[in-house]
Write an enzyme that holds these catalytic residues in place. Structure first.
Site, PDB file in Angstrom:
ATOM      1  N   SER A  67      74.036   5.489 -35.848  1.00 13.44           N
ATOM      2  CA  SER A  67      73.159   5.304 -34.689  1.00 13.44           C
ATOM      3  C   SER A  67      72.554   6.659 -34.421  1.00 13.44           C
ATOM      4  O   SER A  67      73.114   7.691 -34.819  1.00 13.44           O
ATOM      5  CB  SER A  67      73.943   4.843 -33.454  1.00 13.44           C
ATOM      6  OG  SER A  67      73.189   5.018 -32.264  1.00 13.44           O
ATOM      7  N   TYR A  99      80.353   5.503 -26.258  1.00 14.33           N
ATOM      8  CA  TYR A  99      79.587   5.144 -27.454  1.00 14.33           C
ATOM      9  C   TYR A  99      79.208   6.385 -28.253  1.00 14.33           C
ATOM     10  O   TYR A  99      79.337   6.411 -29.484  1.00 14.33           O
ATOM     11  CB  TYR A  99      78.334   4.378 -27.043  1.00 14.33           C
ATOM     12  CG  TYR A  99      77.518   3.859 -28.201  1.00 14.33           C
ATOM     13  CD1 TYR A  99      77.921   2.729 -28.905  1.00 14.33           C
ATOM     14  CD2 TYR A  99      76.333   4.491 -28.584  1.00 14.33           C
ATOM     15  CE1 TYR A  99      77.163   2.235 -29.965  1.00 14.33           C
ATOM     16  CE2 TYR A  99      75.572   4.007 -29.641  1.00 14.33           C
ATOM     17  CZ  TYR A  99      75.997   2.884 -30.325  1.00 14.33           C
ATOM     18  OH  TYR A  99      75.251   2.401 -31.375  1.00 14.33           O
TER      19      TYR A  99
END
Length: 277
Positions: A142, A155
């Site tokens: 990501s 995250y």
């Protein structure tokens, strides 16, 4: 067809980026096994792709489920050439100051068990088959694995952990298995949040990402999910990517070169914490 005769195992492959990867890899000639928690979506995949896809219901947090997926992939297709650990959840950019104390431990465990432990389980389960095939692993990272503010601390920390995992496993598994990572950007998908934070039924598609990213990304738009799949095909293609291991590909529309909009992310902390100097 760049991957004709190759066998691929993808976790979290029944929706979003994972589904796009299944479609692309089948189009490139591969046979694909998919580990996912949704029996309904796996059935749709098998209907759409016939014998080219094997759907396996399971939880990436379970090593036994991951071992079963690896075993069934080998039994059906004879081998595993490429493993793509892809299943994940997003914390919807929940800042530390907004994380409820009573939910913090559970939220941490949930995010890390799915986004990090699930990746380690996948490689552990598939390792004998990957070594036997001189195969490769492609981790979905990501942009949050490279920059702040792509998520909250849970995250972002989990995705930074995957960056370290790419590097460590590229070293540990050489020269038999190549290990690389793709740092994709925002995607309009069904990506869910932590159930421990009450976000288990919330999908990232409800967030107006396209409008947000249009003004942020140098390419001027949010990429379509299918546009991310080419990087994975490249890393999986033996003839094109044989020298590539330990590589981390920023594949996010140029996010890293956009410059900074603000020097501080905590300008509202005093108000949020009710501190009045």
């Amino acid at each position: 067809m760049k991957l004709k005769g190759e066998a691929v195992l993808i976790t979290g492959g029944a929706s979003g980026l994972g589904r796009a990867l299944v479609d692309r890899f089948v189009a490139e000639g591969a046979k694909v096994a998919v580990l996912d928690k949704s029996a309904e979506r796996l059935a749709e995949l098998e209907t759409d792709h016939g014998d080219n896809v094997l759907g396996i219901v399971g939880d990436v947090r379970s090593l036994e489920d991951q071992k079963q997926a690896a075993s069934r992939c080998v039994a059906r297709f004879g081998k595993i050439d490429t493993l793509i650990p892809n299943a994940g959840i997003w914390d919807y950019s929940t800042a530390l100051v907004d994380l409820p104390e009573e939910s913090l431990d559970a939220a941490f465990d949930e995010v890390f068990h799915i986004n990090v432990k699930g990746y380690i389980h996948a490689v552990k389960a598939c390792l004998p088959a990957l070594v036997a095939s001189r195969g490769n692993v492609i981790f979905t990272i990501s942009n949050a694995g490279f920059y702040p503010n792509g998520g909250g601390p849970l995250y972002t920390a989990a995705k930074h952990a995957i960056v370290g995992l790419v590097r460590e496993l590229a070293f540990e598994l050489a020269p038999y298995v190549r290990v690389n990572g793709v740092g994709s950007g925002g995607i309009n998908s069904d990506l869910r949040g932590p159930s421990s934070l009450g976000m288990g039924s919330k999908a990232i598609s409800t967030v107006p990402l396209a409008d947000m990213l249009k003004s942020v990304l140098p390419i001027g738009r949010m990429p379509e999910v299918e546009e991310y799949t080419g990087a994975y095909v490249f890393f999986a293609t033996r003839g094109d990517a044989a020298p590539a291991t330990g590589a981390l590909l920023n594949y996010d529309g140029g996010l890293g070169v956009r410059g900074f909009f603000s020097g501080a992310g905590g300008n509202d902390l005093l108000e949020q914490l009710n501190i009045h100097p």
